[in-house]
Write a protein that holds these residues in place. Structure first.
Motif, PDB file in Angstrom:
ATOM      1  N   PHE A 118       0.684  -1.203   0.081  1.00 19.80           N
ATOM      2  CA  PHE A 118      -0.070   0.044   0.158  1.00 19.80           C
ATOM      3  C   PHE A 118       0.891   1.356  -0.132  1.00 19.80           C
ATOM      4  O   PHE A 118       2.061   1.238   0.621  1.00 19.80           O
ATOM      5  N   CYS A 123       1.555   2.890   3.630  1.00 24.11           N
ATOM      6  CA  CYS A 123       1.996   1.819   4.901  1.00 24.11           C
ATOM      7  C   CYS A 123       3.237   2.057   5.386  1.00 24.11           C
ATOM      8  O   CYS A 123       4.118   1.828   4.449  1.00 24.11           O
ATOM      9  N   ARG A 167      -4.627  -7.506  -5.585  1.00 29.97           N
ATOM     10  CA  ARG A 167      -5.116  -7.819  -4.250  1.00 29.97           C
ATOM     11  C   ARG A 167      -5.668  -9.624  -4.301  1.00 29.97           C
ATOM     12  O   ARG A 167      -5.115 -10.307  -3.458  1.00 29.97           O
ATOM     13  N   LYS A 175      -4.099  -2.302  -2.517  1.00 29.83           N
ATOM     14  CA  LYS A 175      -5.231  -1.649  -1.791  1.00 29.83           C
ATOM     15  C   LYS A 175      -6.200  -1.211  -3.153  1.00 29.83           C
ATOM     16  O   LYS A 175      -7.264  -1.266  -3.020  1.00 29.83           O
ATOM     17  N   ASN A 176      -5.506  -0.676  -4.165  1.00 30.01           N
ATOM     18  CA  ASN A 176      -6.318   0.215  -5.145  1.00 30.01           C
ATOM     19  C   ASN A 176      -6.528  -0.720  -6.453  1.00 30.01           C
ATOM     20  O   ASN A 176      -7.343  -0.445  -7.316  1.00 30.01           O
TER      21      ASN A 176
END
Length: 119
Positions: free
Chosen positions: A46, A49, A78, A72-73
């Protein structure tokens, strides 16, 4: 809580940008060898992070180019992380080896691995 996390994330990214470490200077031939070795690596992370920032700073200090995958995006990254590594936890270093794939999760372990392999 979401707003506080967003603000802290932006502060982390700003400090990372301002105090960015310098990379190791290598000959073109030596850097090419390091680039070939690091082509087998991918970092699921991320952006904001703090543990991911720790790993990215270590990579920059050692002038290691590793493919960054935003877990994340990007739903595809993911899903790869969850199916391959078994859980969605970052940072996670995907290491392709001749005998299979290894997933390394802890930032301190990842930094130690990178220092050992690329010192």
């Amino acid at each position: 809580m979401k707003v506080i996390r967003w603000i802290l994330g932006r502060i982390i990214l700003l400090l990372d940008f301002v105090f960015s470490p310098r990379g190791v200077k290598r000959t073109a031939e030596d850097q090419h060898v390091v680039d070939q070795q690091s082509a087998q690596l991918a970092l699921y992370q991320f952006d904001a992070c703090p543990f991911c920032v720790k790993v990215r700073r270590s990579m920059k200090r050692q002038s290691i180019k590793v493919e960054l995958k935003d877990a994340k995006n990007n739903p595809q990254h993911r899903a790869e992380l969850e199916s391959g590594g078994g859980r969605v936890k970052v940072p996670c270093l995907r290491i392709e080896k001749e005998d299979g794939v290894e997933w390394m999760y802890e930032s301190s372990d990842i930094v130690a691995y990178l220092e050992k392999e690329f010192a």
